[in-house]
Design an enzyme around this catalytic site. Structure first.
Site, PDB file in Angstrom:
ATOM      1  N   HIS A 120      40.072 -31.881  -6.334  1.00 47.25           N
ATOM      2  CA  HIS A 120      40.497 -33.085  -7.062  1.00 47.25           C
ATOM      3  C   HIS A 120      40.684 -34.276  -6.118  1.00 47.25           C
ATOM      4  O   HIS A 120      40.969 -34.117  -4.930  1.00 47.25           O
ATOM      5  CB  HIS A 120      41.809 -32.802  -7.802  1.00 47.25           C
ATOM      6  CG  HIS A 120      42.922 -32.408  -6.877  1.00 47.25           C
ATOM      7  ND1 HIS A 120      43.664 -33.332  -6.182  1.00 47.25           N
ATOM      8  CD2 HIS A 120      43.363 -31.199  -6.490  1.00 47.25           C
ATOM      9  CE1 HIS A 120      44.535 -32.702  -5.425  1.00 47.25           C
ATOM     10  NE2 HIS A 120      44.374 -31.403  -5.576  1.00 47.25           N
TER      11      HIS A 120
ATOM     12  N   GLU B 295      46.121 -24.373  -7.752  1.00 46.86           N
ATOM     13  CA  GLU B 295      46.515 -24.472  -6.351  1.00 46.86           C
ATOM     14  C   GLU B 295      47.404 -23.290  -5.997  1.00 46.86           C
ATOM     15  O   GLU B 295      47.987 -22.653  -6.878  1.00 46.86           O
ATOM     16  CB  GLU B 295      47.251 -25.798  -6.117  1.00 46.86           C
ATOM     17  CG  GLU B 295      47.700 -26.053  -4.674  1.00 46.86           C
ATOM     18  CD  GLU B 295      46.580 -25.898  -3.660  1.00 46.86           C
ATOM     19  OE1 GLU B 295      45.944 -24.813  -3.635  1.00 46.86           O
ATOM     20  OE2 GLU B 295      46.340 -26.830  -2.888  1.00 46.86           O
TER      21      GLU B 295
HETATM   22  C1  DG2 Z   1      48.104 -29.519  -1.754  1.00 46.13           C
HETATM   23  C2  DG2 Z   1      47.625 -28.811  -0.526  1.00 46.13           C
HETATM   24  O1  DG2 Z   1      47.317 -29.063  -2.798  1.00 46.13           O
HETATM   25  O2  DG2 Z   1      48.501 -28.950   0.497  1.00 46.13           O
HETATM   26  O3  DG2 Z   1      49.793 -28.244  -2.873  1.00 46.13           O
HETATM   27  O4  DG2 Z   1      50.459 -29.848  -1.542  1.00 46.13           O
HETATM   28  O5  DG2 Z   1      44.872 -29.584  -3.265  1.00 46.13           O
HETATM   29  O6  DG2 Z   1      46.474 -29.478  -5.122  1.00 46.13           O
HETATM   30  O7  DG2 Z   1      46.605 -31.373  -3.464  1.00 46.13           O
HETATM   31  P1  DG2 Z   1      46.297 -29.935  -3.697  1.00 46.13           P
HETATM   32  C3  DG2 Z   1      49.567 -29.180  -2.073  1.00 46.13           C
HETATM   33  P2  DG2 Z   1      48.276 -28.369   1.964  1.00 46.13           P
HETATM   34  O8  DG2 Z   1      48.199 -26.858   1.880  1.00 46.13           O
HETATM   35  O9  DG2 Z   1      47.014 -28.980   2.533  1.00 46.13           O
HETATM   36  O10 DG2 Z   1      49.519 -28.821   2.720  1.00 46.13           O
END
Ligand code: DG2
Length: 249
Positions: free
Chosen positions: A11, A89
């Protein structure tokens, strides 16, 4: 290639990426910059004549909207869509809602990087009554309670993502389709780790930039023909991946 083409898309920048907060399963929207990145992603798909036949997304707004904007931009807004929590995520546990820079300062570089990038060290679990817990969220009501995470490491993400890959995405590829997967930094790291057979150690150094389509042509055994795939804008991808790696600093 004999099988279809896989296109991975993280995204665009989210409101919490912009604020440098750990997000995980918290359902934040795209920032204005993230919307523009999603449009650019769609333009790249059009320019490369890489038009998806169907799309898989997580159940989180930032991935759903990115797919919608990118597909709208390349006139593929009409293709079938499937969504699954298995593409979500990584659940960031008790770190959800916390500032990355403050967390780095509070716990130190080593612990911070263990939580962010080690393969098998999950952050502390989130309490069910935490304001950033997803317990009770109606979109997970059908999830068997034992599958509802309170935290996840990347290994956990690989394990819950792979059944969806094999059951839902691979069949589309074997039919020769161009398949778009709109998901997240860590759920896509999990998929890339599997595709490219990256070791538990080496995956720590792999970062996925926002909004730049990553193309994988696969052979019949679903092995990438070009290891690591091909970013549609390689130069922008290199810069943006370095920025992700340096978050918190
Ligand atoms: C980020 C990734 O996920 O963070 O959950 O903070 O892709 O949904 O923005 P996304 C989050 P990092 O593992 O790179 O710190």
């Amino acid at each position: 290639s004999e099988v279809g083409t896989l296109v991975l898309l993280r995204h665009g920048e989210s409101e919490w990426n912009a604020k440098n907060l750990f997000t995980g399963w918290v359902d934040v929207d795209l920032s204005a910059k993230g919307e523009a990145e999603a449009r650019r992603g769609g333009e790249l798909l059009r320019e490369h004549d890489l038009l998806p036949d169907l799309v898989h997304t997580s159940v989180l707004r930032r991935a759903i909207r990115t797919a919608e904007i990118a597909l709208h931009t390349c006139d593929r807004h009409w293709i079938p869509v499937r969504r699954s929590w298995r593409l979500n995520e990584r659940h960031y546990g008790a770190l959800q809602g916390k500032n990355k820079k403050q967390t780095l300062e509070q716990y130190g570089e080593e612990q911070f990087m263990l939580w962010r990038r080690s393969y098998d060290t999950p952050p502390p679990p989130i309490a069910d009554d935490d304001e950033w817990s997803q317990v009770g969220d109606p979109r997970y009501a059908y999830l068997p309670p034992e599958l509802m995470p309170r935290t996840e490491c990347l290994k956990d993400v690989v394990n819950r993502m792979l059944p969806y890959w094999y059951d839902q995405i691979v069949p589309d590829l074997l039919e020769g389709r161009t398949v778009l997967v709109a998901a997240h930094g860590n759920s896509l790291r999990a998929l890339v780790k599997h595709l490219d057979r990256i070791s538990d150690e080496a995956i720590a150094g792999l970062n996925i930039p926002t909004g730049i389509p990553l193309r994988y042509d696969l052979d019949r055994d679903l092995r990438p023909i070009t290891p690591g795939g091909i970013y549609l804008d390689p130069e922008a991808a290199r810069e943006a991946a370095a920025a992700v790696a340096n978050q918190g600093r």
